[in-house]
Design an enzyme around this catalytic site. Structure first.
Site, PDB file in Angstrom:
ATOM      1  N   VAL A   1      41.870  42.898  37.408  1.00 41.54           N
ATOM      2  CA  VAL A   1      43.177  42.310  37.719  1.00 41.54           C
ATOM      3  C   VAL A   1      43.759  41.592  36.512  1.00 41.54           C
ATOM      4  CG1 VAL A   1      44.413  40.654  39.167  1.00 41.54           C
ATOM      5  CG2 VAL A   1      42.632  42.096  40.162  1.00 41.54           C
TER       6      VAL A   1
ATOM      7  N   ARG B   1      34.233  35.427  29.952  1.00 44.21           N
ATOM      8  CA  ARG B   1      32.803  35.136  29.798  1.00 44.21           C
ATOM      9  C   ARG B   1      32.193  35.917  28.640  1.00 44.21           C
ATOM     10  NH1 ARG B   1      30.107  36.018  35.567  1.00 44.21           N
ATOM     11  NH2 ARG B   1      31.533  37.801  35.523  1.00 44.21           N
TER      12      ARG B   1
ATOM     13  N   VAL C   1      45.582  37.526  49.625  1.00 43.58           N
ATOM     14  CA  VAL C   1      45.494  37.995  51.008  1.00 43.58           C
ATOM     15  C   VAL C   1      45.552  39.507  51.166  1.00 43.58           C
ATOM     16  CG1 VAL C   1      46.574  37.898  53.284  1.00 43.58           C
ATOM     17  CG2 VAL C   1      46.385  35.829  51.916  1.00 43.58           C
TER      18      VAL C   1
ATOM     19  N   GLY D   1      46.672  42.058  48.478  1.00 44.99           N
ATOM     20  CA  GLY D   1      47.063  42.804  47.292  1.00 44.99           C
ATOM     21  C   GLY D   1      48.559  42.747  47.048  1.00 44.99           C
TER      22      GLY D   1
ATOM     23  N   ILE E   1      50.914  43.664  48.996  1.00 44.21           N
ATOM     24  CA  ILE E   1      51.747  43.516  50.191  1.00 44.21           C
ATOM     25  C   ILE E   1      52.315  42.107  50.266  1.00 44.21           C
ATOM     26  CG2 ILE E   1      51.825  43.695  52.695  1.00 44.21           C
ATOM     27  CD1 ILE E   1      49.326  45.465  52.527  1.00 44.21           C
TER      28      ILE E   1
ATOM     29  N   ASP F   1      35.082  38.974  53.230  1.00 38.42           N
ATOM     30  CA  ASP F   1      36.384  39.086  52.569  1.00 38.42           C
ATOM     31  C   ASP F   1      37.516  38.978  53.588  1.00 38.42           C
ATOM     32  OD1 ASP F   1      38.080  40.204  50.092  1.00 38.42           O
ATOM     33  OD2 ASP F   1      38.651  41.351  51.865  1.00 38.42           O
TER      34      ASP F   1
ATOM     35  N   LYS G   1      40.543  35.908  54.305  1.00 35.45           N
ATOM     36  CA  LYS G   1      41.970  36.207  54.426  1.00 35.45           C
ATOM     37  C   LYS G   1      42.511  35.764  55.784  1.00 35.45           C
ATOM     38  CE  LYS G   1      41.521  40.097  51.240  1.00 35.45           C
ATOM     39  NZ  LYS G   1      41.471  41.570  51.103  1.00 35.45           N
TER      40      LYS G   1
END
Length: 433
Positions: free
Chosen positions: A17, A48, A134, A136, A138, A203, A207
């Protein structure tokens, strides 16, 4: 008139991302400047592994000292895409303390400690935006926080994890078992090497906590979200759903109680009718239904993960935060004025699809029906089919009417104690009707 002094952006994390965010910031710099009213400048990238080659990013911007980057004092916006609880939480609060607004994609942190982060942002007069946390690409957080701010949302129902939707879709369309479908998802890059967060529902639960909090103006933590994953879903469950004219999806469901005094948030596999719009959501796509009193039913659909879709949401938030900085204002913060309690799963009213292995002899159905009656659970349909394998057993499928989940769980436990019930093959909730 455009402001000439650039707004400086610090990027924490440069993985799938983060690298896409940096690329779009560079390739669409002129468009972003025109939309914001000022140029934006990537002032530093915390990583990192500094030795890794990152195309399109000036190596001079790379640092391993994220704390020093957010403490610089000249940073206007911090974009956090490293994930996890720490050091993300400390870095975000440090950013607020040093005068920066924050854009985050960190669903786990927001679901666990969102109220504290909002409080820190408010204390320092800074923005906290997190559309990418939440669904992507959308647009969902902003419509709930802003577009529907004058309405009363009663229910949020949706598919918010692309990995599990891909797996269940492949099981449905190809007849594959869970393990085979997971292997395909991994090979195609939809599933991580360790898919636990996705397939066990963590996951989606994070959300759901975020969505419930925004939708119902209350505080919901991930520990208050009932969570079940898809690892126990079998090809037989998928086939049984198909016989009912349904398909199986992992759903996040957030509801306001009928009396308005509490809310529920849950994630679990469920059968939904093929006629329901969510049934047609294929592969790794996400879709969310929002039901509001005035607006009615709204559906949000699109890619829910991946570098480019998530970066799109991050950059949308970046534009909003930068505009607020230029206008010397902030966007909406936390709205938790209702202080509604979160009810336990046992209080939730649901329907069940229960598949039993039973002795193939007279009186079994009557015994099973008696158990349901004793638990005050009404039966909708029953299907019994004998087996031709000489085992002396039959398959009995019961679909219930809506009842408290605790009563349905009690029914299953009572059924297990019957001598004529050889085993409970599967249990699944039925939604979307």
């Amino acid at each position: 008139m455009m402001r000439t002094r650039p707004l400086k952006v610090a990027l924490l994390g440069c993985g799938v991302v983060g690298s896409e965010v940096a690329r779009i910031m560079t390739t669409q710099a002129d468009d972003l400047a025109a939309r914001i009213g000022a140029p934006v400048e990537l002032a530093g990238v915390a990583v990192r592994r500094p030795s890794k080659v990152r195309e399109g990013i000036d190596p001079a911007l790379i640092t391993t000292d994220a704390t020093a980057l957010v403490e610089r004092g000249d940073i206007d916006v911090v974009i956090e895409v490293i994930g996890g609880i720490e050091p993300a939480r400390t870095l975000i609060t440090t950013a607020f303390e040093h005068g920066a607004g924050v854009v985050s994609a960190n669903k786990a942190l927001l679901a666990e400690d969102g109220s504290a982060l909002h409080a820190a942002a408010e204390k320092h007069g800074r923005d906290l935006y997190y559309e990418a946390a939440v669904a992507g690409a959308i647009p969902l957080v902003r419509p709930l926080r802003e577009s529907l701010a004058g309405d009363k949302v009663n229910r949020v129902l949706g598919i918010v994890n692309g990995t599990t939707n891909f797996i269940l879709d492949k099981m449905d369309t190809s007849g594959a078992g869970y393990s085979e479908a997971l292997d395909e998802a991994t090979a195609l890059g939809y599933a991580e090497a360790d898919p636990t967060a996705d397939v066990e529902g963590f996951d989606a639960a994070a959300k759901a906590a975020i969505l419930a909090g925004i939708a119902f103006h209350t505080r919901v933590k991930i520990g208050e979200v009932h969570r079940e994953g898809i690892t126990e879903v079998t090809a037989a469950d998928i086939a049984s759903a198909r016989r009912m004219g349904c398909t199986v999806k992992l759903l996040a469901i957030c509801e306001r109680a009928a009396d308005g005094r509490s809310v529920t948030a849950r994630v679990h596999p469920a059968m939904i009718p093929l006629s329901h719009p969510l049934a047609s959501v294929r592969e790794a796509y996400n879709a969310v239904f929002v039901e509001a009193e005035a607006a009615g039913q709204l559906m949000f659909y699109g890619p829910g993960a991946g570098g480019s879709p998530t970066a799109s949401a991050v950059l949308g938030d970046l534009v909003a935060v930068c505009r607020n900085i230029i206008g010397a204002t902030t966007g909406p913060g936390e709205s938790a004025y209702t202080r509604l309690p979160v009810s336990p799963m046992g209080d939730v009213v649901t329907r069940y699809h229960i598949s039993l292995d039973v002795a193939d002899k007279p009186g079994v159905l009557a015994q099973v029906a008696t158990v349901f009656a004793e638990q005050d659970v009404s039966i909708d349909t029953v299907r019994q089919q004998g087996r031709q394998d000489g085992s002396g057993e039959a398959s009995l499928v019961v679909v219930t009417h809506r009842a408290p989940d605790a009563a349905l769980s009690g029914t299953v436990e009572a059924l297990r104690k019957l001598d004529t019930v050889r085993g409970v093959a599967s249990i699944m909730r039925v939604e979307g009707e």
